[in-house]
Design a protein around this motif. Structure first.
Motif, PDB file in Angstrom:
ATOM      1  N   ASP A 152      38.946  50.449  63.165  1.00 50.71           N
ATOM      2  CA  ASP A 152      39.813  51.619  63.982  1.00 50.71           C
ATOM      3  C   ASP A 152      40.715  52.147  62.916  1.00 50.71           C
ATOM      4  O   ASP A 152      41.440  51.320  62.092  1.00 50.71           O
ATOM      5  CB  ASP A 152      40.522  51.246  65.157  1.00 50.71           C
ATOM      6  CG  ASP A 152      40.909  52.598  66.067  1.00 50.71           C
ATOM      7  OD1 ASP A 152      40.260  53.629  65.926  1.00 50.71           O
ATOM      8  OD2 ASP A 152      42.289  52.459  66.568  1.00 50.71           O
ATOM      9  N   GLU A 155      44.192  55.228  62.841  1.00 52.44           N
ATOM     10  CA  GLU A 155      44.917  55.968  63.550  1.00 52.44           C
ATOM     11  C   GLU A 155      45.926  56.540  62.658  1.00 52.44           C
ATOM     12  O   GLU A 155      46.428  56.063  61.808  1.00 52.44           O
ATOM     13  CB  GLU A 155      45.825  55.354  64.585  1.00 52.44           C
ATOM     14  CG  GLU A 155      46.448  56.164  65.534  1.00 52.44           C
ATOM     15  CD  GLU A 155      46.874  55.452  66.973  1.00 52.44           C
ATOM     16  OE1 GLU A 155      46.985  56.420  67.849  1.00 52.44           O
ATOM     17  OE2 GLU A 155      47.151  54.321  66.844  1.00 52.44           O
ATOM     18  N   PRO A 197      52.412  56.647  66.337  1.00 57.48           N
ATOM     19  CA  PRO A 197      51.014  57.635  66.280  1.00 57.48           C
ATOM     20  C   PRO A 197      51.307  59.040  66.483  1.00 57.48           C
ATOM     21  O   PRO A 197      52.303  59.589  67.018  1.00 57.48           O
ATOM     22  CB  PRO A 197      50.268  56.965  67.615  1.00 57.48           C
ATOM     23  CG  PRO A 197      50.808  55.908  67.741  1.00 57.48           C
ATOM     24  CD  PRO A 197      52.280  55.913  67.446  1.00 57.48           C
ATOM     25  N   GLN A 236      44.569  63.306  65.230  1.00 53.89           N
ATOM     26  CA  GLN A 236      43.720  61.882  65.104  1.00 53.89           C
ATOM     27  C   GLN A 236      42.395  62.641  64.789  1.00 53.89           C
ATOM     28  O   GLN A 236      41.960  63.500  65.172  1.00 53.89           O
ATOM     29  CB  GLN A 236      43.648  61.196  66.294  1.00 53.89           C
ATOM     30  CG  GLN A 236      45.204  60.768  66.884  1.00 53.89           C
ATOM     31  CD  GLN A 236      45.667  59.815  65.771  1.00 53.89           C
ATOM     32  OE1 GLN A 236      45.014  59.488  65.163  1.00 53.89           O
ATOM     33  NE2 GLN A 236      47.020  59.923  65.738  1.00 53.89           N
TER      34      GLN A 236
END
Length: 163
Positions: free
Chosen positions: A29, A31, A136, A142
């Motif tokens: 993943d 981010e 984030p 994103q």
């Protein structure tokens, strides 16, 4: 069995960095977000001192921290201070956010390897900063280049491995 770890880096606009790292072997993943700055709850419009960074979640059985850093130094210019492509300012600095002594030792080793290679036209100016908190970024940032395939990036693979 997966052994998931996280790495935190910044090397210019987070869109291009994320787009390249998200498809690397072992990366589970990515981010994008803000890291290393002065305010809590930073936003794209208000992130003083924060770098545009990425959080990489990876399986250490498939790739290593050292291999991630090797790739990091191949996809952005680590010899330009506070700049990547058309982007200027400390938000676009080249930084590795260190979580422990082992990461620091590996980062220093890889920087020495990159400098000794003389592939770049100057010495690495990438800073090593202690990891504090990763914030984030907004959802619109994103996977930006997946959503906007013709969007801006100055990141691309420039060399083969330094290792």
């Amino acid at each position: 069995m997966e052994d998931l770890k996280k790495a935190y880096i910044a090397g210019g606009c987070f869109w291009g960095m994320e787009d390249l790292f998200r498809v690397r072997q072992g990366v589970r993943d990515t981010e994008v977000g803000y890291i290393g700055g002065q305010n809590d709850n930073p936003t794209y419009q208000n992130h003083p001192g924060h770098a545009e960074g990425i959080e990489i979640t990876y399986d250490s059985n498939e790739t290593s921290y050292k291999e991630l850093l090797d790739y990091f130094f191949r996809v952005h210019d680590p010899t330009t201070l506070d700049r990547q492509g058309n982007d200027l300012g400390s938000s676009y600095r080249s930084t590795i956010f260190i979580q422990d002594k082992k990461e620091q030792d590996i980062a220093e080793q890889v920087i020495n390897i990159v400098n000794d290679s003389e592939r770049w036209n100057g010495k690495v100016v990438t800073t090593l900063e202690p990891f504090t908190k990763f914030w984030p970024a907004e959802e619109s940032h994103q996977d930006y280049l997946v959503k906007n395939p013709n969007g801006y990036t100055c990141h691309f693979e420039r060399f083969g491995t330094f290792l």
